[in-house]
Design an enzyme around this catalytic site. Structure first.
Site, short mmCIF file in Angstrom:
data_model
loop_
_atom_site.label_atom_id
_atom_site.label_comp_id
_atom_site.label_asym_id
_atom_site.label_seq_id
_atom_site.Cartn_x
_atom_site.Cartn_y
_atom_site.Cartn_z
N GLY A 120 27.45 -9.13 29.33
CA GLY A 120 27.50 -9.00 30.79
C GLY A 120 27.31 -10.30 31.55
CD GLN A 121 23.15 -12.97 31.98
OE1 GLN A 121 22.77 -13.71 31.07
NE2 GLN A 121 22.40 -12.71 33.03
CE1 TYR A 127 21.87 -17.68 35.06
CE2 TYR A 127 21.48 -17.04 32.78
CZ TYR A 127 21.02 -17.57 33.97
OH TYR A 127 19.71 -18.00 34.06
CG ASP A 178 23.98 -10.23 34.98
OD1 ASP A 178 24.22 -11.42 35.21
OD2 ASP A 178 22.90 -9.83 34.48
CB THR A 228 22.32 -13.48 37.39
OG1 THR A 228 21.39 -12.76 38.21
CG2 THR A 228 21.55 -14.33 36.41
N GLY A 244 19.61 -21.40 40.79
CA GLY A 244 20.58 -20.66 39.99
C GLY A 244 20.67 -19.22 40.46
CD GLN A 249 21.82 -10.80 27.37
OE1 GLN A 249 21.18 -11.41 26.52
NE2 GLN A 249 21.82 -9.48 27.42
N PRO A 292 14.71 -21.80 29.54
CG PRO A 292 14.10 -21.60 31.78
CD PRO A 292 15.21 -22.08 30.89
N1 LIG Z 1 13.58 -16.14 35.39
C1 LIG Z 1 14.05 -16.28 34.17
O1 LIG Z 1 13.70 -15.53 33.26
C2 LIG Z 1 15.02 -17.37 33.85
C3 LIG Z 1 15.41 -17.50 32.52
C4 LIG Z 1 16.29 -18.51 32.18
C5 LIG Z 1 16.75 -19.37 33.16
N2 LIG Z 1 16.37 -19.21 34.44
C6 LIG Z 1 16.90 -20.17 35.41
O2 LIG Z 1 15.82 -20.73 36.11
C7 LIG Z 1 16.23 -21.09 37.43
C8 LIG Z 1 15.29 -20.45 38.43
O3 LIG Z 1 15.37 -19.03 38.30
P1 LIG Z 1 14.33 -18.03 38.99
O4 LIG Z 1 14.04 -16.99 37.98
O5 LIG Z 1 13.23 -18.79 39.60
O6 LIG Z 1 15.28 -17.38 40.09
P2 LIG Z 1 14.99 -17.08 41.61
O7 LIG Z 1 13.59 -16.58 41.79
O8 LIG Z 1 16.12 -16.25 42.09
O9 LIG Z 1 15.04 -18.54 42.27
C9 LIG Z 1 16.23 -19.27 42.37
C10 LIG Z 1 16.16 -20.03 43.65
O10 LIG Z 1 17.40 -20.75 43.82
C11 LIG Z 1 17.84 -20.49 45.13
N3 LIG Z 1 19.28 -20.65 45.27
C12 LIG Z 1 20.27 -19.80 44.90
N4 LIG Z 1 21.46 -20.30 45.24
C13 LIG Z 1 21.22 -21.49 45.86
C14 LIG Z 1 22.05 -22.45 46.46
N5 LIG Z 1 23.38 -22.33 46.47
N6 LIG Z 1 21.48 -23.55 47.01
C15 LIG Z 1 20.13 -23.70 47.01
N7 LIG Z 1 19.30 -22.80 46.46
C16 LIG Z 1 19.82 -21.71 45.90
C17 LIG Z 1 17.44 -19.05 45.37
O11 LIG Z 1 17.56 -18.69 46.71
P3 LIG Z 1 17.82 -17.09 47.01
O12 LIG Z 1 16.52 -16.45 46.82
O13 LIG Z 1 18.33 -17.05 48.38
O14 LIG Z 1 18.88 -16.66 46.02
C18 LIG Z 1 16.03 -19.08 44.84
O15 LIG Z 1 15.13 -19.61 45.78
C19 LIG Z 1 17.67 -20.61 37.56
O16 LIG Z 1 18.55 -21.67 37.31
C20 LIG Z 1 17.78 -19.56 36.48
O17 LIG Z 1 19.10 -19.38 36.05
C21 LIG Z 1 15.51 -18.23 34.82
#
Ligand SMILES: NC(=O)c1ccc[n+]([C@@H]2O[C@H](COP(=O)([O-])OP(=O)(O)OC[C@H]3O[C@@H](n4cnc5c(N)ncnc54)[C@H](OP(=O)(O)O)[C@@H]3O)[C@@H](O)[C@H]2O)c1
Length: 245
Positions: free
Chosen positions: A148-149, A152, A93, A91, A89, A146, A182
């Site tokens: 600004g989102q 998202y 924003d 963002t 995923g 949220q 999450p």
């Molecule tokens: N962290 C939080 O607090 C939180 C809260 C709620 C929901 N989430 C959700 O949890 C999931 C993981 O988030 P995270 O916090 O771990 O984020 P993250 O550290 O940015 O990890 C997301 C991963 O997805 C990869 N990605 C992005 N676009 C892609 C694409 N088109 N094809 C394949 N891979 C791709 C990213 O690669 P790049 O590094 O190159 O972008 C990164 O490795 C997401 O769906 C996010 O929306 C997170």
């Protein structure tokens, strides 16, 4: 028989925690963006150093053709992906008034259309096997919106609609489909929030801390267990109590 699990965005914050937690009991394949091959190989080598053998596979989840290619490769290698964690995923924003159309589209493509692109080419093998687990990662910001989102929040709300519809379609085939939402989890995505705002967010979390990536991995592990076969179409909030509904 060792089940095979694919984690999209598998080398990112949550994806990495999910992949490494599952690696104890599953054969795990971590997906990465094709442009991140060097980072993915480095990540894989780091896991190997601590004794974890995790496969990696390139694929852009926002691109249908790339996902078709990834699925063909995975099915040829493993026969079936038993467990699919749709985690990748992004963002982008901005308030609606200032949001470039490209940022709307990128977030919808990566967070929502990806579920169609990744899941569709893998579901038939699960149906034939009579077993499957799909977990889709949404967000607390889908549940409550949220500032600004709009992009998202809309995409992540769509994730749970997808979950509920697909759960009904495949329930009789031994496949469960669930959402995890999450709250604020300590990854790069949350580290990007300005310090002052992050402190404010923590004071609003009843548990008194942001989540750890492994808090999410633990929930994934629970939902994908073989004997979790009566849990489907549900949304599991893992948010320290910041939002209850
Ligand atoms: N962290 C939080 O607090 C939180 C809260 C709620 C929901 N989430 C959700 O949890 C999931 C993981 O988030 P995270 O916090 O771990 O984020 P993250 O550290 O940015 O990890 C997301 C991963 O997805 C990869 N990605 C992005 N676009 C892609 C694409 N088109 N094809 C394949 N891979 C791709 C990213 O690669 P790049 O590094 O190159 O972008 C990164 O490795 C997401 O769906 C996010 O929306 C997170």
């Amino acid at each position: 028989m060792t089940r095979v699990a694919l984690v999209t965005g598998g080398i990112g914050g949550l994806g990495s925690a999910i992949a490494t937690r599952l690696a104890k009991d599953y054969r795990v394949v971590a997906n990465y963006l094709p442009s991140l091959e060097t980072e993915a190989k480095y990540w894989q080598a780091q896991q190997a150093k601590v004794g974890m053998q995790i496969d990696i596979v390139a694929g852009d989840v926002s691109d249908a053709a790339s996902c078709e290619q990834m699925a063909s490769h995975l099915l040829a290698t493993h026969g079936c992906i038993d467990v699919l964690i749709n985690n990748a995923g992004i963002t982008r924003d901005a308030t609606l008034r200032k949001m470039p159309a490209a940022d709307w589209q990128a977030v919808i493509d990566t967070n929502l259309s990806s579920l169609f692109y990744v899941t569709q080419p893998l579901i038939n093998a699960m149906i034939s096997a009579g077993f499957g687990r799909v977990v889709n990662i949404s967000s607390v910001n889908a549940q409550r919106g949220q500032f600004g989102q709009t992009n998202y929040s809309a995409a992540k709300a769509g994730v749970h609609g997808f979950t509920k519809a697909l759960a009904q379609e495949v329930a009789a085939k031994g496949i469960t489909v669930n959402t995890i939402s999450p709250g604020f989890i300590n990854t790069d995505m949350v580290a990007a929030i300005p310090d002052e705002l992050r402190e404010q967010i923590i004071t609003d979390i009843p548990v008194g801390r942001v989540g750890k990536p492994d808090d999410i991995a633990r929930a994934v592990e629970f939902l994908i267990a073989d004997d979790a076969d009566y849990i489907t179409g549900t949304e599991l909030s893992v948010n320290g109590g910041i939002f209850m509904h």
